[in-house]
Design an enzyme around this catalytic site. Structure first.
Site, PDB file in Angstrom:
ATOM      1  CG  ASP A 161      -0.098   9.251   1.003  1.00 30.21           C
ATOM      2  OD1 ASP A 161      -0.152   8.042   1.252  1.00 30.21           O
ATOM      3  OD2 ASP A 161      -0.839  10.093   1.552  1.00 30.21           O
ATOM      4  CG  HIS A 167      -1.995  -1.056   1.151  1.00 31.98           C
ATOM      5  ND1 HIS A 167      -3.313  -0.780   0.901  1.00 31.98           N
ATOM      6  CD2 HIS A 167      -1.919  -2.406   1.261  1.00 31.98           C
ATOM      7  CE1 HIS A 167      -4.010  -1.895   0.869  1.00 31.98           C
ATOM      8  NE2 HIS A 167      -3.186  -2.899   1.093  1.00 31.98           N
TER       9      HIS A 167
HETATM   10  P1  ADP Z   1      -3.033   6.514   5.190  1.00 32.12           P
HETATM   11  O1  ADP Z   1      -3.355   5.180   4.592  1.00 32.12           O
HETATM   12  O2  ADP Z   1      -1.593   6.870   5.123  1.00 32.12           O
HETATM   13  O3  ADP Z   1      -3.574   6.733   6.546  1.00 32.12           O
HETATM   14  P2  ADP Z   1      -5.058   7.503   3.325  1.00 32.12           P
HETATM   15  O4  ADP Z   1      -5.445   8.908   2.987  1.00 32.12           O
HETATM   16  O5  ADP Z   1      -4.839   6.614   2.147  1.00 32.12           O
HETATM   17  O6  ADP Z   1      -3.778   7.600   4.267  1.00 32.12           O
HETATM   18  O7  ADP Z   1      -6.192   6.808   4.169  1.00 32.12           O
HETATM   19  C1  ADP Z   1      -6.645   7.363   5.371  1.00 32.12           C
HETATM   20  C2  ADP Z   1      -8.012   6.762   5.706  1.00 32.12           C
HETATM   21  O8  ADP Z   1      -8.282   7.010   7.087  1.00 32.12           O
HETATM   22  C3  ADP Z   1      -9.133   7.388   4.904  1.00 32.12           C
HETATM   23  O9  ADP Z   1     -10.091   6.409   4.570  1.00 32.12           O
HETATM   24  C4  ADP Z   1      -9.716   8.421   5.881  1.00 32.12           C
HETATM   25  O10 ADP Z   1     -11.076   8.686   5.694  1.00 32.12           O
HETATM   26  C5  ADP Z   1      -9.485   7.760   7.218  1.00 32.12           C
HETATM   27  N1  ADP Z   1      -9.301   8.774   8.287  1.00 32.12           N
HETATM   28  C6  ADP Z   1      -8.349   9.718   8.380  1.00 32.12           C
HETATM   29  N2  ADP Z   1      -8.515  10.486   9.480  1.00 32.12           N
HETATM   30  C7  ADP Z   1      -9.607  10.015  10.093  1.00 32.12           C
HETATM   31  C8  ADP Z   1     -10.313  10.389  11.288  1.00 32.12           C
HETATM   32  N3  ADP Z   1      -9.914  11.416  12.064  1.00 32.12           N
HETATM   33  N4  ADP Z   1     -11.401   9.672  11.607  1.00 32.12           N
HETATM   34  C9  ADP Z   1     -11.817   8.623  10.825  1.00 32.12           C
HETATM   35  N5  ADP Z   1     -11.198   8.242   9.709  1.00 32.12           N
HETATM   36  C10 ADP Z   1     -10.106   8.926   9.331  1.00 32.12           C
HETATM   37  C1  G6P Z   2      -1.243   3.061   6.241  1.00 30.50           C
HETATM   38  C2  G6P Z   2      -0.594   1.706   6.073  1.00 30.50           C
HETATM   39  C3  G6P Z   2      -1.470   0.627   6.688  1.00 30.50           C
HETATM   40  C4  G6P Z   2      -1.771   0.973   8.141  1.00 30.50           C
HETATM   41  C5  G6P Z   2      -2.392   2.366   8.236  1.00 30.50           C
HETATM   42  C6  G6P Z   2      -2.662   2.810   9.673  1.00 30.50           C
HETATM   43  O1  G6P Z   2      -2.430   3.047   5.525  1.00 30.50           O
HETATM   44  O2  G6P Z   2      -0.360   1.451   4.686  1.00 30.50           O
HETATM   45  O3  G6P Z   2      -0.833  -0.639   6.620  1.00 30.50           O
HETATM   46  O4  G6P Z   2      -2.623   0.019   8.720  1.00 30.50           O
HETATM   47  O5  G6P Z   2      -1.527   3.302   7.622  1.00 30.50           O
HETATM   48  O6  G6P Z   2      -1.499   2.691  10.430  1.00 30.50           O
HETATM   49  P1  G6P Z   2      -1.409   1.776  11.737  1.00 30.50           P
HETATM   50  O7  G6P Z   2       0.011   1.856  12.145  1.00 30.50           O
HETATM   51  O8  G6P Z   2      -2.348   2.417  12.721  1.00 30.50           O
HETATM   52  O9  G6P Z   2      -1.866   0.398  11.368  1.00 30.50           O
END
Ligand code: ADP
Ligand code: G6P
Length: 470
Positions: free
Chosen positions: A369, A161
């Site tokens: 990202d 990912h």
């Molecule tokens: P990462 O995978 O690095 O966290 P992404 O933008 O691909 O970044 O995915 C983040 C996911 O987490 C999204 O589906 C977003 O809606 C969710 N998310 C981010 N912040 C919050 C929050 N404060 N509460 C609920 N969901 C959240």
């Molecule tokens: C990114 C990573 C995921 C991970 C998520 C939240 O989306 O690609 O593998 O699960 O961040 O991070 P955490 O450390 O809370 O699992």
């Protein structure tokens, strides 16, 4: 031919086990991996092998929406050395352009190997004969080869990912050979963008002298296929939420609570140094200082969900972000009118949809990202084709969402200029851009992603058809 069954293996289970026993519910944890896989698996019986998020013996969890939950236990030491250590203080920064310095400890590597073996063993136990086992993300890169060793009958997919770094960065890893060997145990390795498949092929050729193209690497008598499969979101789910009357009403109320500004700029991130939060705050603060953005006209809402809070880089980041938000509000806010509305709480999907509806501009400006699903969720929620997406060139999403306002988040002047442009662009042009992005997402949603990946992995096509059927 009998349809193959599916086992997903990921570091985290997608559920919240912090609620009282027996009351487990699907959790949409902040993080792209769970957000992406969650809408798929409710559709078909599957098994998910993962960690329940706390230390100690594995709790036994009920099936949820037909998905069997198999928990892998992690001790305090495993969490410290595998999850917080090798996964999130070595691999995470290294794979994100080393925007923070990766840390190398031999003890962490031992834990990574041990925990990967535990996941591989758990998957080997539960997989039906000839099942498809789909291993996810950077925490588990040794699992493909370990699983092949125990279960040569299963079909092994791996999906990363996060970005895959250029060879010159990967070569820093003290155990680079073992990691590459682990990955090459898969039948198909999926990446977010074509650049990653290229980086991987170059690495395999350089490190192991293997015949490698961007599509295929030959390992002895086996072909390991690779490809770019940009992950996506459940477009229909987000659009449906955004059309609900409660969501529309909540968005209207929040705009009022913000003081009916002319513009609302929103960012939604995990609190992570890859997300470019500090650079964005700096650019915004300069715009306020220059008088080009005025607090009574424009509201900035920054949602920053705390993440990996025991890892040093994350603690330092949170302190710095909070200090900067305090400084900006102290300097530019007015009584009852902060310059930055700063929120560290989790939001449910309907609340997120309302936030996206309120925002005239969504600023997703990570330094690096894998994808950035927040950017895609915003586009999905703009059901009336309004709104502007300010998007980093260094997010995987930029390859697809070419009608966004693309920026280099390291270039503060460019960031300031592009944010102002996004705020000032006439609605007719915004509509053209938003329509193009929405139309792309309609055909490239989460089901299209799963279909493409699983069809490539399971040549019978049966699994893809079942998981993505209407
Ligand atoms: P990462 O995978 O690095 O966290 P992404 O933008 O691909 O970044 O995915 C983040 C996911 O987490 C999204 O589906 C977003 O809606 C969710 N998310 C981010 N912040 C919050 C929050 N404060 N509460 C609920 N969901 C959240
Ligand atoms: C990114 C990573 C995921 C991970 C998520 C939240 O989306 O690609 O593998 O699960 O961040 O991070 P955490 O450390 O809370 O699992």
């Amino acid at each position: 031919m009998r349809p193959r069954s599916l086992v997903v293996v990921a570091n985290r289970l997608p559920i919240d086990d912090s609620v009282p026993d027996g009351a487990c519910e699907w959790r949409r944890s902040p993080g792209g991996l769970v957000s992406a896989l969650h809408p798929l698996l409710r559709r078909q019986p599957a098994t998910w092998v993962g960690w329940a998020g706390r230390s100690g013996p594995a709790p036994s969890l009920p099936d949820i929406d037909g998905v069997r939950m198999v928990t892998v236990p992690l001790s305090d030491e495993d969490i410290r050395d595998h999850y917080e250590g090798f996964a999130n203080a070595t691999l995470w920064p290294l794979y994100h352009d080393a925007v923070e310095q990766p840390t190398y400890h031999r003890r962490w590597w031992e834990a990574y190997r041990r925990v990967n073996q535990r996941f591989a063993d758990a998957a080997a136990e539960v997989a039906d004969p000839e099942a498809v086992v789909w291993v996810q993300d950077y925490h588990l890169q040794l699992v493909p080869a370990m699983l092949r060793e125990r279960r040569p009958d299963v079909r092994i997919g791996f999906f990363l990912h996060v970005p895959f770094p250029p060879p010159e960065l990967f070569m820093q890893l003290p155990r680079r050979d073992a990691l590459l060997t682990g990955l090459l145990g898969a039948d198909l390795i999926g990446f977010q963008r074509p650049q990653a498949t290229h980086n991987f092929a170059q690495l395999a050729a350089r490190l192991f002298d293997l015949p490698a193209t961007d599509e295929r690497i030959t390992v002895g008598d086996r072909a390991v296929r690779t490809g770019a499969f940009p992950v996506s979101i459940d477009m229909a789910e987000m659009a449906t939420l955004a059309n609900q009357s409660e969501v529309i009403e909540r968005a209207r109320r929040w705009r009022g609570d913000l003081g009916h500004p002319r513009h609302v700029v929103l960012s939604v991130d995990r609190m992570d140094y890859t997300k470019g939060i500090e650079q964005r705050l700096k650019a915004y603060s300069e715009l306020l200082a220059d008088g080009r953005v005025k607090v009574h006209e424009t509201a900035l809402v920054q949602v920053a969900m705390p993440s990996r809070e025991r890892v040093g880089h994350y603690q330092v980041l949170r302190d710095r972000v909070e200090r900067e938000v305090g400084r900006i509000n102290g300097e530019f806010g007015r009584v009852g009118e902060p310059a930055v509305h700063y929120l560290t709480q989790p939001f449910n999907r309907a609340e997120l949809a309302a936030l996206y509806r309120v925002a005239d501009v969504l600023a997703a400006t990570p330094l690096r990202d894998g994808m950035n699903l927040v950017a895609k969720e915003y586009v999905a929620a703009r059901v009336d084709d309004t709104g502007a997406l300010l998007l980093s060139e260094f997010a995987g999403a930029a390859v697809e969402l070419t009608h966004a306002f693309l920026v280099n988040p390291h270039d503060l002047d460019g960031l300031k200029r592009t944010l102002l442009t996004a705020l000032q662009t006439p609605p007719a042009e915004l509509r053209i851009r938003m329509r193009a992005m929405r139309s792309h997402l309609r055909t490239h949603d989460i089901r299209a992603w799963a279909r493409a990946y699983l069809t490539a992995l399971d040549e019978t096509g049966g699994l893809a058809a079942r998981l993505t059927a209407d």
